[in-house]
Design a protein around this motif. Sequence first.
Motif, PDB file in Angstrom:
ATOM      1  N   ILE A   1      48.424 -13.619   7.725  1.00 45.96           N
ATOM      2  CA  ILE A   1      48.191 -12.642   8.787  1.00 45.96           C
ATOM      3  C   ILE A   1      46.700 -12.347   8.877  1.00 45.96           C
ATOM      4  CG2 ILE A   1      48.534 -10.235   9.487  1.00 45.96           C
ATOM      5  CD1 ILE A   1      51.313 -10.371   8.326  1.00 45.96           C
ATOM      6  N   SER A   2      46.135 -12.559  10.055  1.00 41.20           N
ATOM      7  CA  SER A   2      44.717 -12.264  10.287  1.00 41.20           C
ATOM      8  C   SER A   2      44.421 -12.430  11.773  1.00 41.20           C
ATOM      9  CB  SER A   2      43.828 -13.222   9.483  1.00 41.20           C
ATOM     10  OG  SER A   2      42.463 -12.968   9.744  1.00 41.20           O
ATOM     11  N   ILE A  27      50.079 -15.786  11.687  1.00 46.56           N
ATOM     12  CA  ILE A  27      50.426 -14.714  12.617  1.00 46.56           C
ATOM     13  C   ILE A  27      49.117 -14.035  13.016  1.00 46.56           C
ATOM     14  CG2 ILE A  27      51.694 -12.563  12.959  1.00 46.56           C
ATOM     15  CD1 ILE A  27      53.656 -13.500  10.833  1.00 46.56           C
ATOM     16  N   GLU A  28      48.751 -14.181  14.258  1.00 43.99           N
ATOM     17  CA  GLU A  28      47.442 -13.723  14.756  1.00 43.99           C
ATOM     18  C   GLU A  28      47.528 -12.248  15.125  1.00 43.99           C
ATOM     19  OE1 GLU A  28      44.057 -14.954  18.120  1.00 43.99           O
ATOM     20  OE2 GLU A  28      45.976 -16.028  18.000  1.00 43.99           O
ATOM     21  N   LEU A  34      52.872 -14.138   1.207  1.00 41.95           N
ATOM     22  CA  LEU A  34      52.093 -13.609   2.322  1.00 41.95           C
ATOM     23  C   LEU A  34      50.634 -13.476   1.912  1.00 41.95           C
ATOM     24  CD1 LEU A  34      51.909 -12.296   5.165  1.00 41.95           C
ATOM     25  CD2 LEU A  34      52.393 -10.095   4.046  1.00 41.95           C
ATOM     26  N   VAL A  35      49.738 -14.057   2.706  1.00 37.08           N
ATOM     27  CA  VAL A  35      48.296 -13.914   2.511  1.00 37.08           C
ATOM     28  C   VAL A  35      47.756 -13.098   3.682  1.00 37.08           C
ATOM     29  CG1 VAL A  35      46.076 -15.101   2.300  1.00 37.08           C
ATOM     30  CG2 VAL A  35      48.147 -16.110   1.280  1.00 37.08           C
ATOM     31  N   ILE A  36      47.031 -12.024   3.374  1.00 36.30           N
ATOM     32  CA  ILE A  36      46.463 -11.166   4.425  1.00 36.30           C
ATOM     33  C   ILE A  36      44.958 -11.331   4.386  1.00 36.30           C
ATOM     34  CG2 ILE A  36      46.277  -8.816   5.315  1.00 36.30           C
ATOM     35  CD1 ILE A  36      48.894  -8.283   3.630  1.00 36.30           C
ATOM     36  N   GLY A  37      44.406 -11.846   5.458  1.00 33.82           N
ATOM     37  CA  GLY A  37      42.987 -12.170   5.525  1.00 33.82           C
ATOM     38  C   GLY A  37      42.813 -13.647   5.805  1.00 33.82           C
ATOM     39  N   TYR A  70      39.045 -24.124   8.208  1.00 32.04           N
ATOM     40  CA  TYR A  70      39.873 -24.858   7.244  1.00 32.04           C
ATOM     41  C   TYR A  70      41.320 -24.378   7.330  1.00 32.04           C
ATOM     42  CZ  TYR A  70      41.883 -26.321   2.778  1.00 32.04           C
ATOM     43  OH  TYR A  70      42.699 -26.854   1.810  1.00 32.04           O
ATOM     44  N   LEU A  71      41.510 -23.058   7.408  1.00 35.65           N
ATOM     45  CA  LEU A  71      42.855 -22.507   7.508  1.00 35.65           C
ATOM     46  C   LEU A  71      43.488 -22.843   8.855  1.00 35.65           C
ATOM     47  CD1 LEU A  71      42.153 -19.005   5.927  1.00 35.65           C
ATOM     48  CD2 LEU A  71      43.300 -20.950   4.848  1.00 35.65           C
ATOM     49  N   ALA A  72      42.666 -22.868   9.899  1.00 33.82           N
ATOM     50  CA  ALA A  72      43.177 -23.231  11.221  1.00 33.82           C
ATOM     51  C   ALA A  72      43.727 -24.650  11.197  1.00 33.82           C
ATOM     52  CB  ALA A  72      42.076 -23.106  12.267  1.00 33.82           C
TER      53      ALA A  72
END
Length: 312
Positions: free
Chosen positions: A41-42, A61-62, A16-19, A48-50
């Motif tokens: 989650i952000s 997860i928006e 899980l990456v938050i940010g 780039y992440l999109a």
Amino acid sequence: MDFFPVFLKLSNKKVLVIGGGEVACRKVDLLLRAGASITLISPQLHPYLAGLADSSQLTWIEKEYESDDITGFHQVWATTDVPSLNHQIFKDTDAQRIWTNVVDDPGHCDFITPSMIDRTPIQVAVSSGGASPVLVRFIREKLETQLPQNLSLLASYSGKQRQRIKQHYSTVDERRKFWERYFRLPEVENATSVEQLEVAFQRLLNQPDTSSGSLYVIETGGDPELLTLKALRLMQQAECVLYPEGNNDIFVDLCRRDAEREMYKESTIKQQVATLLAKDLRVCILVPKHAAPCGLDAICDEYNSSLIPCLG
């Protein structure tokens, strides 16, 4: 040792990456290369992440972070630019005993990421425990200039020969000595293809190993940087290191990691050397500058060796 160095297998592990900013971009890129299954989650996402989310390379997860979001994950990365939120994430994960990294905050990390040199499957990692990232980057740049670009080729080829080499050499010691001879061959150091490596491999297999025990006597001083390149090379080749009583110091640590280590006294050194050389071992004696043990000259003469002085 503030952090124990370890390489983690993340293939298909739930991370899980938050940010969703630039810091997350760097971490996600590395995690993808390690094969992790990433959920991010952000409320907002870096372009780039999109793109990675659109191509199903990660799950986005928006939303804003909530404490129960961490359930079911093997590892969590807190990459937001809000310190209080990052600290809350660490508190939540610590309660569930989930390994967590709060980026750029070693005090809130179960693990940290080192500076890496990637010659897959060879990897070299350097870390200062977060104390000096610029110095670590400088060290990595120096190492990059020293490590050959064909390390990936060498590692991949040699890894595929493990069963094959066992058919020729029955003991671990024999196989180790073969590989030490092999990797020092000029044609192997300069190889650019599997075919070149195979030719060298076949030739060395058919060439009997006539090596026997040898003795290296290395003078040490107060500064390890004054050791000569020859001294360092021989210290790395030695299978047994004899060091003076009460001087198990940095010079011993510079010798090969798997070498046997024995303390010597003037009264025992001659017998120790004779016993080890009778086993056909490569033996290194570390001698403090201006403190050579009595009888060392006679030992050197007997075994056709000489003192390798340190500089200065």
